[in-house]
Design a protein around this motif. Structure first.
Motif, mmCIF file in Angstrom:
data_model
loop_
_atom_site.group_PDB
_atom_site.id
_atom_site.type_symbol
_atom_site.label_atom_id
_atom_site.label_comp_id
_atom_site.label_asym_id
_atom_site.label_seq_id
_atom_site.Cartn_x
_atom_site.Cartn_y
_atom_site.Cartn_z
ATOM 1 N N ALA A 49 0.830 -1.207 0.000
ATOM 2 C CA ALA A 49 0.000 0.000 0.000
ATOM 3 C C ALA A 49 0.860 1.251 0.000
ATOM 4 O O ALA A 49 0.531 2.255 -0.642
ATOM 5 N N ALA A 50 1.976 1.208 0.741
ATOM 6 C CA ALA A 50 2.861 2.373 0.809
ATOM 7 C C ALA A 50 3.461 2.693 -0.554
ATOM 8 O O ALA A 50 3.701 3.855 -0.882
ATOM 9 N N CYS A 51 3.708 1.659 -1.356
ATOM 10 C CA CYS A 51 4.338 1.859 -2.661
ATOM 11 C C CYS A 51 3.321 2.116 -3.770
ATOM 12 O O CYS A 51 3.715 2.469 -4.886
ATOM 13 N N ALA A 52 2.047 1.899 -3.489
ATOM 14 C CA ALA A 52 1.040 2.023 -4.536
ATOM 15 C C ALA A 52 0.912 3.463 -5.001
ATOM 16 O O ALA A 52 0.958 4.403 -4.201
ATOM 17 N N ALA A 53 0.744 3.622 -6.297
ATOM 18 C CA ALA A 53 0.510 4.966 -6.839
ATOM 19 C C ALA A 53 -0.850 5.451 -6.377
ATOM 20 O O ALA A 53 -1.805 4.678 -6.286
ATOM 21 N N PRO A 54 -0.971 6.737 -6.052
ATOM 22 C CA PRO A 54 -2.274 7.256 -5.615
ATOM 23 C C PRO A 54 -3.307 7.219 -6.733
ATOM 24 O O PRO A 54 -2.963 7.272 -7.921
ATOM 25 N N LYS A 55 -4.560 7.140 -6.331
ATOM 26 C CA LYS A 55 -5.660 7.247 -7.284
ATOM 27 C C LYS A 55 -5.748 8.692 -7.745
ATOM 28 O O LYS A 55 -5.642 9.625 -6.949
ATOM 29 N N THR A 92 -7.295 2.490 2.976
ATOM 30 C CA THR A 92 -7.771 3.467 1.995
ATOM 31 C C THR A 92 -6.634 3.933 1.090
ATOM 32 O O THR A 92 -5.624 4.433 1.582
ATOM 33 N N PRO A 93 -6.782 3.786 -0.225
ATOM 34 C CA PRO A 93 -5.722 4.264 -1.127
ATOM 35 C C PRO A 93 -5.560 5.779 -1.033
ATOM 36 O O PRO A 93 -6.529 6.516 -0.802
ATOM 37 N N ASP A 94 -4.337 6.243 -1.200
ATOM 38 C CA ASP A 94 -4.091 7.678 -1.313
ATOM 39 C C ASP A 94 -4.712 8.191 -2.611
ATOM 40 O O ASP A 94 -4.921 7.436 -3.562
ATOM 41 N N GLU A 95 -4.976 9.501 -2.644
ATOM 42 C CA GLU A 95 -5.550 10.109 -3.837
ATOM 43 C C GLU A 95 -4.902 11.460 -4.103
ATOM 44 O O GLU A 95 -4.496 12.165 -3.176
ATOM 45 N N LEU A 96 -4.833 11.832 -5.376
ATOM 46 C CA LEU A 96 -4.484 13.185 -5.812
ATOM 47 C C LEU A 96 -5.676 13.730 -6.577
ATOM 48 O O LEU A 96 -6.186 13.076 -7.489
ATOM 49 N N TRP A 97 -6.130 14.928 -6.196
ATOM 50 C CA TRP A 97 -7.254 15.574 -6.867
ATOM 51 C C TRP A 97 -6.728 16.747 -7.680
ATOM 52 O O TRP A 97 -6.120 17.672 -7.134
ATOM 53 N N LEU A 98 -6.984 16.748 -8.979
ATOM 54 C CA LEU A 98 -6.587 17.838 -9.873
ATOM 55 C C LEU A 98 -7.834 18.636 -10.246
ATOM 56 O O LEU A 98 -8.842 18.053 -10.665
ATOM 57 N N LEU A 99 -7.765 19.957 -10.102
ATOM 58 C CA LEU A 99 -8.964 20.768 -10.276
ATOM 59 C C LEU A 99 -8.619 22.240 -10.441
ATOM 60 O O LEU A 99 -7.461 22.646 -10.341
ATOM 61 N N GLU A 100 -9.648 23.041 -10.672
ATOM 62 C CA GLU A 100 -9.595 24.496 -10.620
ATOM 63 C C GLU A 100 -10.698 24.963 -9.671
ATOM 64 O O GLU A 100 -11.660 24.233 -9.422
ATOM 65 N N PHE A 148 -3.526 16.738 -2.074
ATOM 66 C CA PHE A 148 -2.805 15.512 -1.719
ATOM 67 C C PHE A 148 -3.488 14.838 -0.536
ATOM 68 O O PHE A 148 -3.365 15.292 0.607
ATOM 69 N N LEU A 149 -4.187 13.755 -0.796
ATOM 70 C CA LEU A 149 -4.809 12.954 0.251
ATOM 71 C C LEU A 149 -3.870 11.770 0.493
ATOM 72 O O LEU A 149 -4.015 10.688 -0.090
ATOM 73 N N THR A 160 -2.672 13.769 5.071
ATOM 74 C CA THR A 160 -2.694 15.144 4.600
ATOM 75 C C THR A 160 -3.907 15.419 3.723
ATOM 76 O O THR A 160 -4.486 14.513 3.116
ATOM 77 N N TYR A 161 -4.271 16.692 3.675
ATOM 78 C CA TYR A 161 -5.126 17.216 2.628
ATOM 79 C C TYR A 161 -4.702 18.657 2.354
ATOM 80 O O TYR A 161 -3.733 19.124 2.928
ATOM 81 N N HIS A 162 -5.388 19.345 1.442
ATOM 82 C CA HIS A 162 -4.910 20.571 0.796
ATOM 83 C C HIS A 162 -3.719 20.207 -0.108
ATOM 84 O O HIS A 162 -3.490 19.035 -0.377
#
Length: 229
Positions: free
Chosen positions: A9-15, A42-50, A95-96, A161-163
């Motif tokens: 899980a630590a090495c998995a790429a984030p969603k 829970t997988p990590d996630e990166l959210w891309l947005l405006e 960055f979640l 983390t978030y933000h």
């Protein structure tokens, strides 16, 4: 979760989630809810947005750094740092990330984020650098005057983390004149489209994502060049 599963899980790429243009306060609520609900699986996630135009004030934010908000709302956030501006044409990445599972400290993640931005700017021939005393990413104009091109602020909750970051791409920079950006009076702002870099948020997001994912796998992010000659 077994030790082997934790390591995987630590090495998995984030969603990766591409959210488009979304309201700031609604997205903040979603980040908090995600962080409160997540567990060790829970997988990590990166959210891309405006975001639509909004000033956001960090936890340590001082009201005097908002000079003349005008018709742009000011929202209190729970991230670190002072006031900043978000608006159309700016790439935001949240960055979640489970710090404990990845074995990161918060400073290590900040360095990775900065180096990701520096790396993508270098890809477009833009010389950029970080400053340990003032988180973010900077470039110098022909006269050697510092300008900020990328900002960041994080919150840690339950070891996660978030933000995240904001990279100026092709936006109206005027609202930055209504504040002291990140608490610095007279700090100039710039953007990739003015320096020969991406002119669209989507292009910037695709290019930056590659560098960020590489940084999340980088065992020693501080060893990466800061971008200056």
């Amino acid at each position: 979760m077994s030790a082997a599963a934790l390591a995987a899980a630590a090495c998995a790429a984030p969603k990766i989630r591409r959210l488009g243009r979304v309201d700031y306060e609604a997205t903040l609520a979603q980040m908090r809810a995600f962080t409160d609900a997540r567990d060790a699986d829970t997988p990590d996630e990166l959210w891309l947005l405006e975001h639509p135009p909004v000033f956001t004030q960090g936890q340590a934010g001082k009201v005097e750094h908002v000079l003349a908000a005008g018709d742009i709302p000011v929202v209190q956030a729970d991230r670190g740092g002072q006031v900043t501006y978000h608006g159309p044409g700016q790439l935001v990445v949240y960055f979640l990330i489970d710090l404990h599972r990845r074995g990161f400290g918060i400073r290590s993640l900040v360095t990775r984020i900065e180096q990701g931005m520096i790396g993508v700017l270098r890809q477009y021939g833009i010389v950029a650098y970080a400053d340990p005393a003032a988180p973010g990413v900077y470039v110098d104009d022909a006269a050697g005057t510092r300008m900020k091109i990328g900002s960041l602020g994080l919150r840690v909750r339950k070891g996660c983390t978030y933000h995240g970051l904001a990279l100026n791409v092709a936006m109206d920079l005027e609202p930055f004149s209504r504040i002291n950006p990140c608490g610095y009076q007279g700090l100039r702002m710039t953007q990739t489209s003015a320096l020969g870099g991406p002119r669209q948020v989507g292009e910037a997001g695709d290019a930056l994502l590659e560098h960020l994912l590489a940084q999340l796998e980088n065992p020693n992010p501080a060893s990466t060049e800061d971008g200056r000659p």
